[in-house]
Design a protein around this motif. Sequence first.
Motif, short mmCIF file in Angstrom:
data_model
loop_
_atom_site.label_atom_id
_atom_site.label_comp_id
_atom_site.label_asym_id
_atom_site.label_seq_id
_atom_site.Cartn_x
_atom_site.Cartn_y
_atom_site.Cartn_z
N GLY A 57 2.28 -7.83 -40.57
CA GLY A 57 3.70 -7.83 -40.27
C GLY A 57 4.07 -6.57 -39.51
N LYS A 58 5.11 -6.67 -38.69
CA LYS A 58 5.60 -5.51 -37.97
C LYS A 58 7.12 -5.50 -38.05
N ALA A 59 7.67 -4.42 -38.61
CA ALA A 59 9.11 -4.23 -38.67
C ALA A 59 9.52 -3.30 -37.54
N THR A 60 10.49 -3.71 -36.73
CA THR A 60 10.95 -2.92 -35.60
C THR A 60 12.40 -2.52 -35.82
N LEU A 61 12.65 -1.21 -35.72
CA LEU A 61 14.00 -0.67 -35.85
C LEU A 61 14.78 -0.82 -34.55
#
Length: 134
Positions: free
Chosen positions: A63-67
């Motif tokens: 998973g990748k969380a992007t701000l």
Amino acid sequence: MSPGATTKTFVVKTVPVSTNEVGTVSATQGGKTLSQSLTVRPIGLSSVTLTPNPAVGGNTVVGKATLECKAGPGAIIVDLASSNAALADPVAANVSIPQGVQTGSFDVATNAVLAKATASISSTANGITKSKTL
């Protein structure tokens, strides 16, 4: 302003904050001043992605969380959750995105299944939640 113009656009530069900060922006022209309140909020999430998607049960998904922009001031904690932990569940409860960085990666463990099934993986930072169905 240009002669005859009734509006003017301008940029208000802000800095990252850890809690809501309220201020006032004022503009003066011809001796008349108008003011407007401005609230600057903490940085939140713009997106979450899962790769591969779809996935084969029993394999790990990244998973990748992007701000919305680079983290600051300090690190931003992104809380992770699953709508169906028996099917797919983030390995950690959260991911810390360091100051000056915009994305953070996390692993999602999946279990073998007999039929196609889905789970929603959600990420939350400063009250803003984004989800992706796996």
